[in-house]
Scaffold this motif. Sequence first.
Motif, PDB file in Angstrom:
ATOM      1  N   GLU A   1       0.835  -1.215   0.000  1.00  0.00           N
ATOM      2  CA  GLU A   1       0.000   0.000   0.000  1.00  0.00           C
ATOM      3  C   GLU A   1       0.861   1.252   0.000  1.00  0.00           C
ATOM      4  N   LEU A   2       1.911   1.280   0.822  1.00  0.00           N
ATOM      5  CA  LEU A   2       2.751   2.463   0.942  1.00  0.00           C
ATOM      6  C   LEU A   2       3.936   2.452  -0.014  1.00  0.00           C
ATOM      7  N   LYS A   3       4.087   1.359  -0.779  1.00  0.00           N
ATOM      8  CA  LYS A   3       5.180   1.219  -1.742  1.00  0.00           C
ATOM      9  C   LYS A   3       6.549   1.354  -1.058  1.00  0.00           C
ATOM     10  N   VAL A   4       6.721   0.594   0.014  1.00  0.00           N
ATOM     11  CA  VAL A   4       8.001   0.541   0.715  1.00  0.00           C
ATOM     12  C   VAL A   4       8.396  -0.923   0.880  1.00  0.00           C
ATOM     13  N   ALA A   5       9.630  -1.149   1.263  1.00  0.00           N
ATOM     14  CA  ALA A   5      10.105  -2.515   1.490  1.00  0.00           C
ATOM     15  C   ALA A   5       9.426  -3.112   2.723  1.00  0.00           C
ATOM     16  N   ARG A   6       9.236  -4.423   2.707  1.00  0.00           N
ATOM     17  CA  ARG A   6       8.604  -5.080   3.850  1.00  0.00           C
ATOM     18  C   ARG A   6       9.416  -4.863   5.125  1.00  0.00           C
ATOM     19  N   LYS A   7      10.754  -4.800   4.978  1.00  0.00           N
ATOM     20  CA  LYS A   7      11.593  -4.599   6.156  1.00  0.00           C
ATOM     21  C   LYS A   7      11.320  -3.254   6.814  1.00  0.00           C
ATOM     22  N   THR A   8      10.908  -2.272   6.009  1.00  0.00           N
ATOM     23  CA  THR A   8      10.591  -0.956   6.573  1.00  0.00           C
ATOM     24  C   THR A   8       9.375  -1.058   7.488  1.00  0.00           C
ATOM     25  N   VAL A   9       8.331  -1.743   7.011  1.00  0.00           N
ATOM     26  CA  VAL A   9       7.136  -1.920   7.836  1.00  0.00           C
ATOM     27  C   VAL A   9       7.447  -2.813   9.030  1.00  0.00           C
ATOM     28  N   GLU A  10       8.243  -3.860   8.806  1.00  0.00           N
ATOM     29  CA  GLU A  10       8.620  -4.756   9.906  1.00  0.00           C
ATOM     30  C   GLU A  10       9.313  -3.972  11.020  1.00  0.00           C
TER      31      GLU A  10
ATOM     32  N   LYS B   1      -6.657  -4.991   0.318  1.00  0.00           N
ATOM     33  CA  LYS B   1      -6.293  -6.070  -0.606  1.00  0.00           C
ATOM     34  C   LYS B   1      -6.869  -5.809  -1.992  1.00  0.00           C
ATOM     35  N   HIS B   2      -8.100  -5.328  -2.051  1.00  0.00           N
ATOM     36  CA  HIS B   2      -8.733  -5.061  -3.334  1.00  0.00           C
ATOM     37  C   HIS B   2      -7.996  -3.964  -4.085  1.00  0.00           C
ATOM     38  N   ILE B   3      -7.651  -2.878  -3.411  1.00  0.00           N
ATOM     39  CA  ILE B   3      -6.932  -1.776  -4.061  1.00  0.00           C
ATOM     40  C   ILE B   3      -5.575  -2.254  -4.578  1.00  0.00           C
ATOM     41  N   LYS B   4      -4.883  -3.028  -3.779  1.00  0.00           N
ATOM     42  CA  LYS B   4      -3.585  -3.560  -4.209  1.00  0.00           C
ATOM     43  C   LYS B   4      -3.733  -4.368  -5.493  1.00  0.00           C
ATOM     44  N   LYS B   5      -4.734  -5.225  -5.547  1.00  0.00           N
ATOM     45  CA  LYS B   5      -4.959  -6.055  -6.730  1.00  0.00           C
ATOM     46  C   LYS B   5      -5.313  -5.198  -7.933  1.00  0.00           C
ATOM     47  N   MET B   6      -6.136  -4.170  -7.733  1.00  0.00           N
ATOM     48  CA  MET B   6      -6.564  -3.324  -8.845  1.00  0.00           C
ATOM     49  C   MET B   6      -5.411  -2.521  -9.425  1.00  0.00           C
ATOM     50  N   ARG B   7      -4.457  -2.116  -8.612  1.00  0.00           N
ATOM     51  CA  ARG B   7      -3.309  -1.373  -9.151  1.00  0.00           C
ATOM     52  C   ARG B   7      -2.571  -2.208 -10.195  1.00  0.00           C
ATOM     53  N   THR B   8      -2.304  -3.432  -9.856  1.00  0.00           N
ATOM     54  CA  THR B   8      -1.610  -4.314 -10.801  1.00  0.00           C
ATOM     55  C   THR B   8      -2.475  -4.595 -12.024  1.00  0.00           C
ATOM     56  N   LEU B   9      -3.750  -4.859 -11.796  1.00  0.00           N
ATOM     57  CA  LEU B   9      -4.662  -5.185 -12.890  1.00  0.00           C
ATOM     58  C   LEU B   9      -4.823  -4.009 -13.849  1.00  0.00           C
ATOM     59  N   TYR B  10      -5.015  -2.805 -13.318  1.00  0.00           N
ATOM     60  CA  TYR B  10      -5.244  -1.645 -14.175  1.00  0.00           C
ATOM     61  C   TYR B  10      -4.005  -1.290 -14.988  1.00  0.00           C
TER      62      TYR B  10
ATOM     63  N   THR C   1     -13.400   2.996  -6.329  1.00  0.00           N
ATOM     64  CA  THR C   1     -12.624   1.971  -5.632  1.00  0.00           C
ATOM     65  C   THR C   1     -13.461   0.752  -5.255  1.00  0.00           C
ATOM     66  N   VAL C   2     -14.765   0.935  -5.023  1.00  0.00           N
ATOM     67  CA  VAL C   2     -15.645  -0.186  -4.684  1.00  0.00           C
ATOM     68  C   VAL C   2     -16.677  -0.375  -5.800  1.00  0.00           C
ATOM     69  N   MET C   3     -17.668   0.520  -5.877  1.00  0.00           N
ATOM     70  CA  MET C   3     -18.663   0.436  -6.953  1.00  0.00           C
ATOM     71  C   MET C   3     -19.460   1.735  -6.998  1.00  0.00           C
ATOM     72  N   PRO C   4     -19.819   2.218  -8.188  1.00  0.00           N
ATOM     73  CA  PRO C   4     -20.624   3.444  -8.281  1.00  0.00           C
ATOM     74  C   PRO C   4     -21.982   3.303  -7.614  1.00  0.00           C
ATOM     75  N   ALA C   5     -22.567   2.110  -7.649  1.00  0.00           N
ATOM     76  CA  ALA C   5     -23.907   1.915  -7.091  1.00  0.00           C
ATOM     77  C   ALA C   5     -23.950   2.097  -5.575  1.00  0.00           C
ATOM     78  N   LEU C   6     -22.796   2.091  -4.918  1.00  0.00           N
ATOM     79  CA  LEU C   6     -22.773   2.230  -3.468  1.00  0.00           C
ATOM     80  C   LEU C   6     -23.219   3.625  -3.039  1.00  0.00           C
ATOM     81  N   ARG C   7     -22.862   4.645  -3.830  1.00  0.00           N
ATOM     82  CA  ARG C   7     -23.256   6.033  -3.573  1.00  0.00           C
ATOM     83  C   ARG C   7     -22.868   6.489  -2.169  1.00  0.00           C
ATOM     84  N   ILE C   8     -21.613   6.269  -1.797  1.00  0.00           N
ATOM     85  CA  ILE C   8     -21.091   6.760  -0.529  1.00  0.00           C
ATOM     86  C   ILE C   8     -19.854   7.602  -0.789  1.00  0.00           C
TER      87      ILE C   8
END
Length: 465
Positions: free
Chosen positions: A34-43, A354-363, A304-311
């Motif tokens: 999510e933050l685009k940093v190394a895992r060791k940084t978060v660890e 998790k969904h946002i992470k997957k969508m970045r790669t997919l898009y 990020t989720v769906m337009p029909a949510l309207r939030i």
Amino acid sequence: MGYKEIYARYRQQIMAGALKPGDKVPAIRVLAEELKVARKTVEAAYAVLIGEGYLVSQGAKGTRVNPDLVISRREPAEEPAPLADSSLNQLTGLRDNPGEMRLGIPSLDEFPLKKWLLISGKVARSLRPEEMTNQPVTGYAPLREAIAGYLNISRGLDCQPEQVFITSGYRANLRLILQVLAQPSDKVIFEDPGYFFGQKLLKRIAPNLHYAPVDRQGINVDYLLRYHADARFLITTPTHHSPLAVTLSLPRKHQLLGWAQENQSWIIEDDYDGEFHYTKKVIPALKSLDHDDRVIYIGTFSKTVMPALRIGYIVMPKETVSRFKELGEITETGLSLLPQKILAQFLSEGHFYKHIKKMRTLYQQRRRLMLDALNRLFPETFSYELSDGGMHIVAFLRRGTQDVALAELWQAQQLQVFSLSAWYTQTQKRYGLIIGYTNIRSEQQAMTLLQRVQQPTLALLQQAN
């Protein structure tokens, strides 16, 4: 971003009560992505937080805020006293009708629908009698907490749940902000080009509406200061401009913030596409640089989720919270409780990350499919100025100005693109097509769709030239 900054963000959120004892925090791998940093940084950040007793690791159950943590908090400061009591039709139809390449529609085939339905059923079954009365007009408290937590960690904000106002989306955000803070004579500045439906709305609710041009560094702040330094409001998309997808440069960000503080003006930051960056360079929100609380941050879950949510939501400056609440009690009815509860659980359980992470790669993959097909079928027709993220491509015409006719031709073949020039209000325009790609699943699909319009497009442009 280093481990000290991640540590400081989490410690601040825990001390402020935005993260409560027992709350689950994202897994190291998920947060690092999510933050685009190394895992060791978060660890390293988590290790310090665990060592100081703020977090506890529970193995397979994940990492949580220490359930035994006791924090003494100062009494909140007293809030300020509240104040006294043709083309649109065409594009609305385009937005509502089915078709391919629609702008701003997230990937429908890859959304975790089963997980969403599972949460929905669980939430519906857990409805309690005391929840059947009117909910707070500012929104369901756990959803406000989840949104504040997400924004503080992922977008670098420093907001409390009490500053979050849940709305029905982008247009509700603008209407409410101007109703609360604006006088009819206040000058409002919008970007040129700018989001088409936002522009049309503002023409109806902001009598003193003006425009500032956008170039390759974002909104032209020198122009703003030269001609509209007396503006009361500026509405901008600094992370990924809508529609040009450029990013506001850091010097211009500081210029804007300095202007807002000096003139006591408000910057409304629409963090359009802010979640969808394709490189390790994470662009912080303008609000994260705002030390004087002059930026009103807004967002929605439509993309990020769906337009029909309207939030949607507004992050209210602290000094304005009571005014928003007062007017909200008068003019707003609040959103349905169930969608808010479902979204709150989707966020708090980590599914949104998790969904946002997957969508970045997919898009990123799907944008390449669309670009490859465009280049193969229209090798001399368009040029591109690609950003490091987003959900659409701007295909600029190399020659000619026939983007309106071209868009109509594509729309007739159920390719729901927009003409770029229609998003401008002033005379200096650029011409091209705004093309969505988030639901393009294969190279063959992209080629098949574009072949519908290949020959008519080339004929139209050749005739025009």
